[in-house]
Design a protein around this motif. Structure first.
Motif, mmCIF file in Angstrom:
data_model
loop_
_atom_site.group_PDB
_atom_site.id
_atom_site.type_symbol
_atom_site.label_atom_id
_atom_site.label_comp_id
_atom_site.label_asym_id
_atom_site.label_seq_id
_atom_site.Cartn_x
_atom_site.Cartn_y
_atom_site.Cartn_z
ATOM 1 N N ARG A 3 0.812 -1.222 0.000
ATOM 2 C CA ARG A 3 0.000 0.000 0.000
ATOM 3 C C ARG A 3 0.851 1.281 0.000
ATOM 4 N N ASP A 4 1.908 1.299 0.784
ATOM 5 C CA ASP A 4 2.754 2.496 0.867
ATOM 6 C C ASP A 4 3.643 2.678 -0.361
ATOM 7 N N GLU A 5 3.874 1.606 -1.097
ATOM 8 C CA GLU A 5 4.738 1.675 -2.266
ATOM 9 C C GLU A 5 4.026 2.162 -3.521
ATOM 10 N N VAL A 6 2.720 2.030 -3.568
ATOM 11 C CA VAL A 6 1.967 2.359 -4.784
ATOM 12 C C VAL A 6 2.183 3.803 -5.239
ATOM 13 N N PRO A 7 2.018 4.816 -4.385
ATOM 14 C CA PRO A 7 2.250 6.186 -4.860
ATOM 15 C C PRO A 7 3.698 6.424 -5.292
ATOM 16 N N LEU A 8 4.640 5.722 -4.683
ATOM 17 C CA LEU A 8 6.049 5.883 -5.027
ATOM 18 C C LEU A 8 6.395 5.307 -6.388
ATOM 19 N N ALA A 9 5.578 4.399 -6.876
ATOM 20 C CA ALA A 9 5.855 3.740 -8.155
ATOM 21 C C ALA A 9 5.904 4.719 -9.319
ATOM 22 N N PHE A 10 5.302 5.890 -9.157
ATOM 23 C CA PHE A 10 5.243 6.860 -10.241
ATOM 24 C C PHE A 10 6.315 7.936 -10.163
ATOM 25 N N ILE A 49 -3.755 -0.747 -9.823
ATOM 26 C CA ILE A 49 -4.443 -1.425 -8.721
ATOM 27 C C ILE A 49 -3.515 -2.524 -8.239
ATOM 28 N N SER A 50 -3.272 -2.553 -6.934
ATOM 29 C CA SER A 50 -2.358 -3.548 -6.398
ATOM 30 C C SER A 50 -2.860 -4.089 -5.062
ATOM 31 N N ARG A 51 -2.683 -5.399 -4.893
ATOM 32 C CA ARG A 51 -3.068 -6.034 -3.632
ATOM 33 C C ARG A 51 -2.062 -7.128 -3.299
ATOM 34 N N THR A 52 -1.601 -7.110 -2.070
ATOM 35 C CA THR A 52 -0.715 -8.163 -1.592
ATOM 36 C C THR A 52 -1.566 -9.247 -0.934
ATOM 37 N N ALA A 53 -1.001 -10.436 -0.799
ATOM 38 C CA ALA A 53 -1.738 -11.581 -0.254
ATOM 39 C C ALA A 53 -2.173 -11.374 1.189
ATOM 40 N N SER A 57 -8.039 -5.851 1.025
ATOM 41 C CA SER A 57 -8.437 -4.973 -0.070
ATOM 42 C C SER A 57 -7.202 -4.494 -0.824
ATOM 43 N N ALA A 58 -7.448 -3.978 -2.019
ATOM 44 C CA ALA A 58 -6.375 -3.463 -2.872
ATOM 45 C C ALA A 58 -6.333 -1.947 -2.761
ATOM 46 N N VAL A 59 -5.259 -1.381 -3.256
ATOM 47 C CA VAL A 59 -5.146 0.068 -3.348
ATOM 48 C C VAL A 59 -5.192 0.438 -4.829
ATOM 49 N N LYS A 60 -5.910 1.526 -5.114
ATOM 50 C CA LYS A 60 -6.076 1.990 -6.496
ATOM 51 C C LYS A 60 -5.618 3.437 -6.560
ATOM 52 N N ILE A 61 -4.852 3.743 -7.584
ATOM 53 C CA ILE A 61 -4.387 5.116 -7.754
ATOM 54 C C ILE A 61 -4.421 5.468 -9.233
ATOM 55 N N GLY A 62 -4.789 6.681 -9.532
ATOM 56 C CA GLY A 62 -4.827 7.153 -10.905
ATOM 57 C C GLY A 62 -3.824 8.269 -11.116
ATOM 58 N N VAL A 63 -3.282 8.319 -12.316
ATOM 59 C CA VAL A 63 -2.347 9.376 -12.685
ATOM 60 C C VAL A 63 -2.788 9.913 -14.038
ATOM 61 N N GLU A 64 -2.853 11.217 -14.144
ATOM 62 C CA GLU A 64 -3.239 11.837 -15.409
ATOM 63 C C GLU A 64 -2.211 12.903 -15.760
ATOM 64 N N GLY A 65 -1.505 12.671 -16.861
ATOM 65 C CA GLY A 65 -0.501 13.636 -17.291
ATOM 66 C C GLY A 65 0.588 13.862 -16.260
ATOM 67 N N GLY A 66 0.921 12.841 -15.506
ATOM 68 C CA GLY A 66 1.964 12.945 -14.495
ATOM 69 C C GLY A 66 1.488 13.384 -13.126
ATOM 70 N N LEU A 67 0.232 13.782 -13.010
ATOM 71 C CA LEU A 67 -0.309 14.217 -11.724
ATOM 72 C C LEU A 67 -0.922 13.021 -10.998
ATOM 73 N N VAL A 68 -0.305 12.650 -9.887
ATOM 74 C CA VAL A 68 -0.724 11.471 -9.130
ATOM 75 C C VAL A 68 -1.922 11.813 -8.268
ATOM 76 N N GLY A 69 -2.983 11.023 -8.398
ATOM 77 C CA GLY A 69 -4.197 11.234 -7.622
ATOM 78 C C GLY A 69 -4.120 10.598 -6.247
ATOM 79 N N GLU A 70 -5.221 10.645 -5.558
ATOM 80 C CA GLU A 70 -5.337 10.081 -4.209
ATOM 81 C C GLU A 70 -5.477 8.562 -4.279
ATOM 82 N N ALA A 71 -4.792 7.864 -3.398
ATOM 83 C CA ALA A 71 -4.911 6.409 -3.315
ATOM 84 C C ALA A 71 -6.213 6.064 -2.590
ATOM 85 N N THR A 72 -6.968 5.102 -3.144
ATOM 86 C CA THR A 72 -8.222 4.673 -2.530
ATOM 87 C C THR A 72 -8.245 3.148 -2.425
#
Length: 126
Positions: A3-10, A49-53, A57-72
């Motif tokens: 969950r904490d790694e998802v926003p960093l992926a971008f 969208i990413s989920r570990t075993a 629940s999974a975490v979902k994040i959207g990015v548009e034109g390089g702008l990272v959205g809120e993780a849900t």
């Protein structure tokens, strides 16, 4: 991906496991390189969208034109899925050089085929 790694992926170079030039000789697949995620996200609309075993629940994040959205939180199976839409939507200079969808798909297919045929012992992960 946790969950904490998802926003960093971008962020640029965040997923690079290459620390020296010798590491380039240890790449064993032709699959997606995480280092490209930041560049792809800068010129497209991306949903990850990413989920570990160990998580319910999974975490979902959207990015548009390089702008990272809120993780849900969202429902998903275990693993990570990256969906890229509208590639180059925000780069009109590139768009004028694109041919028809059929021609561009043909170029992509040709490139992937050449890579696969030229490297028969390497798995092609998509």
């Amino acid at each position: 991906m946790g969950r904490d790694e998802v926003p960093l992926a971008f962020t640029k170079h965040s997923t690079s496991k290459i620390e020296s030039k010798d590491d380039l000789h240890r790449i064993i697949t032709l699959g997606f390189r995480g280092e490209a995620l930041s560049s792809i996200a800068a010129v497209s609309r991306v949903e990850l969208i990413s989920r570990t075993a160990d998580c319910l629940s999974a975490v979902k994040i959207g990015v548009e034109g390089g702008l990272v959205g809120e993780a849900t939180e969202t429902g998903s199976s275990v693993g990570t899925r990256v969906e890229v839409r509208d590639l180059f939507y925000n780069t009109p200079a590139r768009r004028k050089y694109l041919k028809s969808k059929r021609t561009e798909l043909s170029h992509i297919t040709d490139t992937v085929t050449r890579q696969a045929l030229g490297n028969p012992g390497v798995p092609l992960l998509c």
